[in-house]
Structures are given as C-alpha cells and as structure tokens.
Design an enzyme around this catalytic site. Structure first.
Site: not given
Ligand code: CMC
Length: 427
Positions: A305, A362
């Site tokens: 991320h 996700d």
C-alpha cells in the site's frame, strides 16, 4: 508564534506560513506564492499537495491509524454499525437514541425508488455495468428531489443524506436483479440496513433466502471500513465538482464515476482475477516467484500500500470480524482456499516481509464479497455504497465553509508558442 518556511528563488525570498493540524501534521501554506513571486507549484498526482483542511478523517500511514471524527475504525467495528457510523460522519458526533431512531426512520422512508426511476432503470441494456447504472441513477435523483439548501444544511443533510444512503442500496440491488433478468425485491421496513440489502440482492419469489448473522455483521464491518479515506480520488472529485456549487447528487455521481476506475475501486476485482489464474495453473509458487522477479512486471494484487507501510488497519479488522465467513465458505470454494494459502506463503517470504508488503483491504474485501455470493461486477458497487456517507460529509464540509473557493488548478503550458492560422490550401 507560528512556524514559517522560507522559499528562495533567484534574488527573491518569501516567508510562508506553516499550518498545523490537530494531530500535529504540518503543511506550508503557499496561497500567496503566485501573487508575490509569479511562480506556481507543480505536483503531478498531488503527491505532496493538500487540497483543503478537513475535520472528517485522520490517517497515519506509518502507524496504521484510521479514525473517523476521532473514533478509530477498530472501535467503530466493535461497537457500531454502518448506519450509526454514517450519522457520525455526517454530523461530527454520535447520535442520541432519538437522533438514531429518526435517522433510521428516514432510511426506511426513503428506501423505495420513485416509480419513474424504476422505468428509467428498465431501459438500460441487460449487460449494463451496475456502476454505470448507479452513477446515472444517482445523478438522475437531482431531477426528482430538491438539493440541500446551504442556509439550512444541518437540518436538511439528514434528509438528503438518508435519501442517498438508502436509495443507493436499493438501486444497487435492483441493478443486480436486472442483470440476471429477475424481478426486483423491494425493501422491507422490518429489516436493518445491511439485512435489507442482502435480502434485496439474494432473495427471490421462488427461493427462500435465510439471513445469516455473521454475514450481516461482516457486511456492516466492510461498509464501515470503506466509509471514508480522506482526500482519495473519488472524494476529491466530489469536492471539486461541489466547489462549483453543483448540487449534491451531481457531485456524488461524479465521485461514483471516479471510483469505477481500476486504479481506485477496481482493485478488489483484480485480486479475484489473479486468484482465478493461480488456481487454474495449480502452481502458487510460480506466481510468488514471478512477483519477486525484477525482470517481470507482475505484482501480487492485494499486497502492499502507498500510505500504509506497516499494515493496512482495514485488512486487520476484516480478518478479526470476518474470518468465520471466510472459513465457512473456504471449504466450498477452491479460490478462497487458494487465497488463504497464498497469504500464508507470502507472510513467511523474506522478499515480502523485508519490503513490508502485507495484504491490503482489497485482498480480503474481494474474498468476502465472493464468500457472501456477490458477483464480481458488484464489488465496486459495494465500495460505493460504503463510501457514500464519506462523500456526503465532504460535500457538506466544503459547501458550508464560508472560505471555500472553486477548485481551479494552474498548469505549466508546454504547447506551441504563438503562430498564425494556416489556410486550408496551404496545409
Ligand atoms: N508484489 C510484488 N512486489 C511488490 C508489490 C507487490 N504487490 N508491491 C510492492 N512491491 C515491491 C516493489 O517491486 C518494490 O520493490 P524494490 O524495493 O525491490 O524495488 C517495493 O516493493 C516497494 O514498492 P513500490 O512500488 O515503491 O511501493 P508503492 O508504495 O509505490 O506502491 C502499491 C504501493 C499498492 C501500488 C503496490 O504495493 C502494488 O502495486 N500493490 C499491488 C496492487 C494493489 O493491491 N493495489 C491496492 C492498494 S489498496 C487500495 C487503496 O486503498 O486504494
């Protein structure tokens, strides 16, 4: 005395104010730069540019902190639900019992779609993507309902917010039913927000759908975790469109369009596509090696991320509250088994450990949506349902700020310098 920063260019020197947020983060206010020096700043992708001050959401990517209105997502997922969290985002405070009952009453009252909007939905092609239907129908709401008045924002935001938060769920479920050619299931006054949505999605007049408490809790958790993420692409879009004083529905519809892009809301779909390929190949190790190979562009979707470098707090919360849903479904779904095996191997692998590449939100959200039975094209729609209160809160914050200005970035022009028009015969 407030901090100052000094900017020097040629023989010019300019003192700029340093502003400090409530969590001690600092930014240089360059508002006077062009007026004083003729220079602008250039920042591709807004990597360093703050577009506003905001009271809504705080993120600390290093420490893995995400808080709405000061309350951590962990606390909210433990004690709250999506409806109460929505109220918190809209109003900057948790509701009293009376306020919560009123808000729930509004959500129930507004859950139906205007019959003319149902007709409108009827004429989309059968294979229309539900995100397209969602954005178009939300924009169309502005023809059916009045905009929020800036003068009575506090009273009206409950009504307009509840209308949007409630109707987006009905539109989403109706869009799904249309895509499979089944009659729609109407909302019920006896069901909670998430139960109602699951029922509208999955029940039908010829087969019973039994609501599962674990799934209802998991959906509440997922929607809370998506409810806001400060100035991300779709929220910045809502604010930008709203800054021209466009109405709430049009602004939110633009946010839905921005969310649809695969670099934003579409990542959960990429995870599932990757897992399907890994499963088909029957060789997880090959894909892990491919992701580590610097001569190969392949990356493991759902890992790493930009902001969260140690861990994605949303992924941790999902694991805590939704593991049972995954475990129950994993036995029946080989893709979920593949995902769990992949996660186990990656978390032990030196390449990923040393680069601090952990599963992100996700990775798990796609798995959970699959475990709950949602078709893959509904994943981004679920993200949109969750993000709705955040978008409304940002629109409200922007439009009630007396110092807000229309969003209008500058540019550095790199095209032709002046040249004259060439008549057609001479080109
Ligand atoms: N698989 C393999 N290697 C990776 C991965 C990955 N998923 N992510 C990063 N790396 C490596 C990268 O090659 C680099 O290695 P080295 O230092 O040897 O050059 C190192 O880790 C740092 O990567 P980076 O590209 O500099 O990190 P970034 O912060 O710019 O990128 C990211 C963050 C999310 C774009 C990236 O981790 C990635 O592409 N992940 C896969 C896509 C994905 O899951 N996206 C959803 C993000 S969560 C949704 C949201 O909140 O918006």
């Amino acid at each position: 005395m407030s901090d100052k920063a000094t900017l020097t260019y040629g023989d010019q020197s300019l003192e700029l104010n340093v502003v400090e947020g409530s969590e001690s983060e600092k930014g240089i206010d360059i508002g006077s730069l062009r007026k004083e020096t003729g220079l602008i700043t250039l920042d591709n992708g807004f990597m360093n540019t703050g577009s506003c001050s905001s009271r809504i959401t705080f993120i600390d990517g290093e420490k893995g902190i995400l808080r709405y209105r000061g309350i951590s997502i962990e606390d909210l997922c433990e004690h709250s639900n999506f409806v109460e969290t929505s109220y918190l985002l809209l109003h900057d405070r948790l509701p009293t019992k009376e306020q919560a009952e009123r808000f729930s009453g509004l959500l129930n009252r507004f859950s139906l779609l205007h019959e003319d909007m149902r007709n409108f939905l009827k004429y989309f092609p059968l294979d229309a993507h539900p995100m397209n239907i969602l954005g178009t129908m939300v924009n169309a709401l502005s023809s059916f309902y009045p905009n929020v008045s800036a003068n009575s924002m506090d009273e009206e935001i409950d009504i307009c917010g509840a209308r949007l938060i409630s109707k987006i769920r009905t539109i989403a479920a109706f869009a799904h039913k249309k895509s499979i050619g089944e009659p729609v299931i109407r909302p019920s006054k006896d069901l909670s927000y998430c139960s109602n949505f699951l029922n509208m999605m999955f029940s039908s007049s010829v087969s019973d759908y039994e609501l599962d408490d674990e799934q209802v809790k998991a959906l509440n958790v997922l929607l809370i975790l998506h409810a806001d993420h400060e100035q991300n692409c779709s929220t910045s879009t809502v604010r930008m469109v709203g800054s021209s004083q466009a109405n709430l529905y049009a602004s939110i519809s633009s946010g839905i369009a921005a969310l649809w892009g695969p670099l934003h809301g579409g990542a959960n779909q990429a995870v599932m596509e990757m897992l399907a390929k890994i499963h088909e190949s029957g060789d997880i190790h090959k894909y892990i090696e491919m992701a580590k190979d610097k001569s190969n562009n392949f990356r493991l979707s759902g890992f790493g991320h930009r902001v969260y470098k140690n861990f994605d707090p949303r992924a941790m919360v999902i694991k805590k509250y939704c593991q049972n849903v995954l475990n129950t479904a994993a036995g029946k779904d080989p893709l979920l088994e593949t995902a769990m095996k992949l996660e186990e191997l990656v978390l032990k692998d030196e390449y990923f450990v040393s680069r601090k590449l952990y599963p992100n939100v996700d990775f798990y959200s796609g798995l959970l949506y699959k475990a709950m039975g949602f078709p893959v094209e509904m994943y981004t729609v679920l993200f949109a349902i969750g993000r709705m209160p955040g978008w409304i809160a940002h629109w409200k914050e922007l439009t009630s700020d007396p110092t807000a200005k229309i969003g209008r970035p500058r540019q550095i022009y790199t095209g032709y310098t002046e040249r004259s028009y060439t008549p057609m015969a001479e080109r």
